[in-house]
Motif scaffolding. Structure first.
Motif, PDB file in Angstrom:
ATOM      1  N   TYR A 203     100.580  73.683  31.974  1.00  0.00           N
ATOM      2  CA  TYR A 203     100.787  72.822  32.605  1.00  0.00           C
ATOM      3  C   TYR A 203      99.859  71.749  32.798  1.00  0.00           C
ATOM      4  O   TYR A 203      98.314  72.189  33.088  1.00  0.00           O
ATOM      5  CB  TYR A 203     101.476  72.986  33.959  1.00  0.00           C
ATOM      6  N   HIS A 204      99.348  70.338  32.958  1.00  0.00           N
ATOM      7  CA  HIS A 204      98.260  69.602  33.477  1.00  0.00           C
ATOM      8  C   HIS A 204      99.217  69.137  34.618  1.00  0.00           C
ATOM      9  O   HIS A 204     100.278  67.969  34.788  1.00  0.00           O
ATOM     10  CB  HIS A 204      98.276  68.900  32.657  1.00  0.00           C
ATOM     11  N   SER A 207     102.914  68.298  35.018  1.00  0.00           N
ATOM     12  CA  SER A 207     103.764  67.429  33.708  1.00  0.00           C
ATOM     13  C   SER A 207     103.831  69.828  32.800  1.00  0.00           C
ATOM     14  O   SER A 207     102.395  69.969  32.249  1.00  0.00           O
ATOM     15  CB  SER A 207     102.861  66.806  32.765  1.00  0.00           C
ATOM     16  N   TYR A 208     104.757  69.872  32.246  1.00  0.00           N
ATOM     17  CA  TYR A 208     104.711  70.646  31.058  1.00  0.00           C
ATOM     18  C   TYR A 208     104.071  70.118  29.950  1.00  0.00           C
ATOM     19  O   TYR A 208     104.709  68.915  29.521  1.00  0.00           O
ATOM     20  CB  TYR A 208     106.121  71.263  31.187  1.00  0.00           C
ATOM     21  N   CYS A 209     103.364  70.430  29.455  1.00  0.00           N
ATOM     22  CA  CYS A 209     102.403  70.164  27.961  1.00  0.00           C
ATOM     23  C   CYS A 209     103.307  71.080  26.642  1.00  0.00           C
ATOM     24  O   CYS A 209     104.004  70.684  25.711  1.00  0.00           O
ATOM     25  CB  CYS A 209     101.248  70.345  28.453  1.00  0.00           C
ATOM     26  N   CYS A 210     102.585  72.230  26.412  1.00  0.00           N
ATOM     27  CA  CYS A 210     103.702  72.816  25.705  1.00  0.00           C
ATOM     28  C   CYS A 210     103.573  74.168  26.399  1.00  0.00           C
ATOM     29  O   CYS A 210     103.447  75.183  26.715  1.00  0.00           O
ATOM     30  CB  CYS A 210     102.455  72.703  24.726  1.00  0.00           C
ATOM     31  N   GLU A 236     106.810  66.589  29.203  1.00  0.00           N
ATOM     32  CA  GLU A 236     106.169  66.073  29.421  1.00  0.00           C
ATOM     33  C   GLU A 236     105.333  66.495  27.603  1.00  0.00           C
ATOM     34  O   GLU A 236     105.253  65.287  26.900  1.00  0.00           O
ATOM     35  CB  GLU A 236     104.739  65.323  29.754  1.00  0.00           C
ATOM     36  N   HIS A 237     106.121  66.859  26.983  1.00  0.00           N
ATOM     37  CA  HIS A 237     105.757  67.543  25.776  1.00  0.00           C
ATOM     38  C   HIS A 237     106.085  66.442  24.945  1.00  0.00           C
ATOM     39  O   HIS A 237     105.200  66.310  24.045  1.00  0.00           O
ATOM     40  CB  HIS A 237     105.978  68.580  25.248  1.00  0.00           C
ATOM     41  N   ILE A 240     102.732  64.160  23.558  1.00  0.00           N
ATOM     42  CA  ILE A 240     101.836  65.091  22.845  1.00  0.00           C
ATOM     43  C   ILE A 240     102.309  65.663  21.956  1.00  0.00           C
ATOM     44  O   ILE A 240     101.694  65.590  20.378  1.00  0.00           O
ATOM     45  CB  ILE A 240     101.891  66.293  23.517  1.00  0.00           C
ATOM     46  N   ILE A 285      95.807  65.503  26.564  1.00  0.00           N
ATOM     47  CA  ILE A 285      96.920  65.763  27.673  1.00  0.00           C
ATOM     48  C   ILE A 285      95.771  64.955  29.009  1.00  0.00           C
ATOM     49  O   ILE A 285      96.484  64.404  29.895  1.00  0.00           O
ATOM     50  CB  ILE A 285      97.063  66.874  28.314  1.00  0.00           C
ATOM     51  N   GLU A 289      98.222  61.691  30.889  1.00  0.00           N
ATOM     52  CA  GLU A 289      98.236  61.794  32.205  1.00  0.00           C
ATOM     53  C   GLU A 289      97.467  60.873  32.244  1.00  0.00           C
ATOM     54  O   GLU A 289      98.611  59.439  34.203  1.00  0.00           O
ATOM     55  CB  GLU A 289      97.196  62.715  33.107  1.00  0.00           C
TER      56      GLU A 289
END
Length: 301
Positions: A203-204, A207-210, A236-237, A240, A285, A289
């Motif tokens: 997470y960032h 936001s979920y990233c991967c 939010e993946h 990316i 990432i 953001e």
């Protein structure tokens, strides 16, 4: 991070990057008559001139070859006491060997090091235009103030003993991957955190990233999460994966050299993956953001 910021940071704070060399700045974007232009010119404590060529991307053989020609031209034109120095985030072993053979100095300075210095000295990094990096979704993102998302600023990792053990087993076989996951798990990278069971969601902020799976001597990452993401976060993946990550790997020649490959929805990173990939991945990432500070996609589960 833009090359102009990298150059500015080295020019202003050379001791942060070259603490043992006593560099003082003499000139920038200048030229030697009959030879060519340079990015930065320093003088060291012994009075030697240091012509520095800076690259914001991984160094290529063509860069080394050009510097070698530059070196020859300096010698022929009678310039003495001049040392050429190549700086890049990553310098392949073959390029290093060539530089050693022709007497050119070099340093690898990763994006994370520039960012560390920028934060230390209070330097404001220019925002990156991510238009060529980010694949925007076709559906319009719903807007919702951050204050309503239910997360405070204390983003902390929650790492299971099983996952921590998998990370430590990477230490002997995949140093860059081990440091990447260890630093995230130990909360050493501001605003990034891991939540794990057997494997990890990255997470960032909110936001979920991967999704990340450590293996024997590799890391597998994909955009789609496993089961459900943390309550109060948004998926939010798609900003990316897959395009931006693929382009990052291509820029670093990962598919060509062989330290990265695609297996269906997975990107598999071998143990030769350079630290610059992980720095670049986190930077990607961050720029997403910055570009979408108040946008969300989908709903948390």
């Amino acid at each position: 991070m833009l090359e102009q910021d990298m150059e500015e940071l080295i020019a202003r704070y050379p001791a942060e990057f070259f603490p043992r060399n006593d560099f003082s700045l003499v000139g920038r974007q200048g030229s030697f008559p009959g030879v060519g232009r340079y990015d930065l010119l320093f003088k060291d404590g012994r009075g030697t001139n240091i012509l520095m060529e800076l690259k914001a991307r991984p160094a290529k053989y063509e860069d080394a070859d050009q510097l070698a020609k530059y070196h020859d031209a300096l010698m022929l034109s009678g310039h003495k006491g001049v040392v050429l120095w190549l700086v890049a985030p990553t310098i392949p072993a073959s390029v290093k060997e060539f530089l050693d053979n022709v007497g050119i100095e070099y340093s690898e300075i990763h994006v994370g090091e520039y960012r560390r210095v920028a934060e230390k000295v209070g330097y404001s990094v220019a925002p990156v235009d991510t238009a060529t990096l980010v694949d925007l979704p076709t559906t319009e993102r719903a807007r919702r103030p951050r204050a309503e998302r239910g997360l405070d600023a204390g983003y902390r990792s929650r790492v299971s003993p099983e996952f921590a053990g998998q990370v430590e087993r990477l230490a002997a076989v995949f140093g860059a991957g081990h440091r990447f996951l260890r630093d995230l798990g130990d909360n050493r990278v501001p605003a990034f955190y891991l939540w794990t069971a057997t494997n990890a969601h990255l997470y960032h902020k909110d936001s979920y990233c991967c999704y990340i799976v450590p293996a024997k001597n590799e890391l597998k990452i994909r955009g789609r999460y496993n089961a459900r993401i943390r309550s109060g976060t948004t998926d939010e993946h798609d900003l990316i994966f897959p395009g931006p990550v693929r382009r990052l790997i291509q820029d670093l020649e990962g598919f060509k050299v062989g330290w990265a490959e695609e297996r269906g929805e997975w990107v598999v990173l071998g143990n030769a993956t350079p630290p610059d990939f992980f720095d670049g991945f986190l930077e990607l990432i961050r720029t997403v953001e910055q570009r979408h500070p108040d946008e969300t996609n989908g709903s948390a589960q």
